[in-house]
Design a protein around this motif. Structure first.
Motif, PDB file in Angstrom:
ATOM      1  N   TYR A 128       0.890  -1.273   0.226  1.00  0.00           N
ATOM      2  CA  TYR A 128      -0.088  -0.045  -0.041  1.00  0.00           C
ATOM      3  C   TYR A 128       0.810   1.141  -0.025  1.00  0.00           C
ATOM      4  N   ILE A 129       2.255   1.235   0.480  1.00  0.00           N
ATOM      5  CA  ILE A 129       2.909   2.431   0.357  1.00  0.00           C
ATOM      6  C   ILE A 129       3.950   2.418  -0.843  1.00  0.00           C
ATOM      7  N   SER A 130       4.094   1.436  -1.384  1.00  0.00           N
ATOM      8  CA  SER A 130       5.023   1.220  -2.695  1.00  0.00           C
ATOM      9  C   SER A 130       4.624   1.167  -3.831  1.00  0.00           C
ATOM     10  N   THR A 131       3.198   0.821  -4.062  1.00  0.00           N
ATOM     11  CA  THR A 131       2.590   0.544  -5.385  1.00  0.00           C
ATOM     12  C   THR A 131       1.863   1.543  -6.062  1.00  0.00           C
ATOM     13  N   PRO A 132       1.905   1.862  -7.217  1.00  0.00           N
ATOM     14  CA  PRO A 132       0.860   2.840  -7.618  1.00  0.00           C
ATOM     15  C   PRO A 132      -0.639   2.519  -7.061  1.00  0.00           C
ATOM     16  N   ASN A 173      -5.525   9.108  -8.004  1.00  0.00           N
ATOM     17  CA  ASN A 173      -4.912   8.124  -8.990  1.00  0.00           C
ATOM     18  C   ASN A 173      -3.334   8.282  -8.844  1.00  0.00           C
ATOM     19  N   VAL A 174      -2.615   7.224  -9.165  1.00  0.00           N
ATOM     20  CA  VAL A 174      -1.170   7.129  -9.053  1.00  0.00           C
ATOM     21  C   VAL A 174      -0.860   6.164 -10.345  1.00  0.00           C
ATOM     22  N   ASN A 175       0.144   7.195 -11.108  1.00  0.00           N
ATOM     23  CA  ASN A 175       0.667   6.191 -12.256  1.00  0.00           C
ATOM     24  C   ASN A 175       1.987   6.384 -11.888  1.00  0.00           C
ATOM     25  N   SER A 176       2.699   5.247 -12.388  1.00  0.00           N
ATOM     26  CA  SER A 176       4.421   5.170 -12.361  1.00  0.00           C
ATOM     27  C   SER A 176       5.042   4.962 -13.614  1.00  0.00           C
ATOM     28  N   ARG A 177       5.813   5.359 -13.795  1.00  0.00           N
ATOM     29  CA  ARG A 177       6.790   5.322 -15.142  1.00  0.00           C
ATOM     30  C   ARG A 177       8.270   5.106 -14.829  1.00  0.00           C
ATOM     31  N   PHE A 195       6.680   8.887 -10.200  1.00  0.00           N
ATOM     32  CA  PHE A 195       5.389   8.498  -9.961  1.00  0.00           C
ATOM     33  C   PHE A 195       4.464   9.848 -10.149  1.00  0.00           C
ATOM     34  N   THR A 196       3.406   9.674 -10.836  1.00  0.00           N
ATOM     35  CA  THR A 196       2.430  10.913 -10.758  1.00  0.00           C
ATOM     36  C   THR A 196       1.319  10.761  -9.727  1.00  0.00           C
ATOM     37  N   PHE A 197       1.131  11.548  -9.000  1.00  0.00           N
ATOM     38  CA  PHE A 197      -0.006  11.874  -8.041  1.00  0.00           C
ATOM     39  C   PHE A 197      -1.286  12.479  -8.381  1.00  0.00           C
ATOM     40  N   LYS A 222      14.050   2.831  -2.139  1.00  0.00           N
ATOM     41  CA  LYS A 222      13.331   1.787  -1.684  1.00  0.00           C
ATOM     42  C   LYS A 222      13.873   0.510  -1.177  1.00  0.00           C
ATOM     43  N   LYS A 223      13.533   0.110  -0.112  1.00  0.00           N
ATOM     44  CA  LYS A 223      14.076  -1.083   0.515  1.00  0.00           C
ATOM     45  C   LYS A 223      12.933  -2.152   0.745  1.00  0.00           C
ATOM     46  N   SER A 224      12.869  -3.060   0.051  1.00  0.00           N
ATOM     47  CA  SER A 224      11.512  -3.944  -0.042  1.00  0.00           C
ATOM     48  C   SER A 224      10.883  -4.491   1.155  1.00  0.00           C
TER      49      SER A 224
END
Length: 128
Positions: free
Chosen positions: A23-27, A37-41, A45-47, A61-63
């Motif tokens: 929930y904190i790391s994926t669009p 909405n959140v998109n990433s390329r 990340f576009t919020f 990012k640390k998994s």
């Protein structure tokens, strides 16, 4: 432009760290509670909120543990916001730690915003 001040907040969340990380790391996860909405390329990340867009770069990012973003408008600064999962070694209690920066006169507003968004996240996760 005035300097921003760093602040941290802690939110106990009764959910597994691996689920919380989604929930904190994926669009798709972030668009459930953080933005409409959140998109990433790649790392960008576009919020999207109510038709307005803000872009942030995923700077680390640390998994299963943390994500750190920097807003593009803060590109040449040290400002960022970080969402970090903390697990108590003894009790195994899970908390979401938020680190963010704000101008002094906007800090209360910033904290209230996080409060509201994390309440929404807890609601979605069924962790009340």
């Amino acid at each position: 432009m005035s300097d921003k001040v760093k602040y941290e907040m802690e939110f106990p969340i009764h959910v597994s760290p691996s689920l919380l990380f989604q929930y904190i790391s994926t669009p798709s996860g972030l668009s459930e509670w953080y933005a409409d909405n959140v998109n990433s390329r790649g790392e960008l990340f576009t919020f999207i909120w109510d038709g307005s867009e803000e872009q942030a770069k995923l700077i680390s990012k640390k998994s299963g543990e943390r994500v750190k973003f920097r807003w593009m408008e803060d590109e040449d600064t040290d400002y960022y916001f970080e969402l970090r999962i903390q697990v108590d070694e003894i009790t195994k209690d899970v908390s979401l730690m938020i680190t963010d920066f704000s101008e002094d006169d906007e800090m209360e507003e910033g904290k209230m915003l996080w409060d509201n968004m994390i309440s929404e996240l807890k609601h979605i996760l069924g962790s009340v």
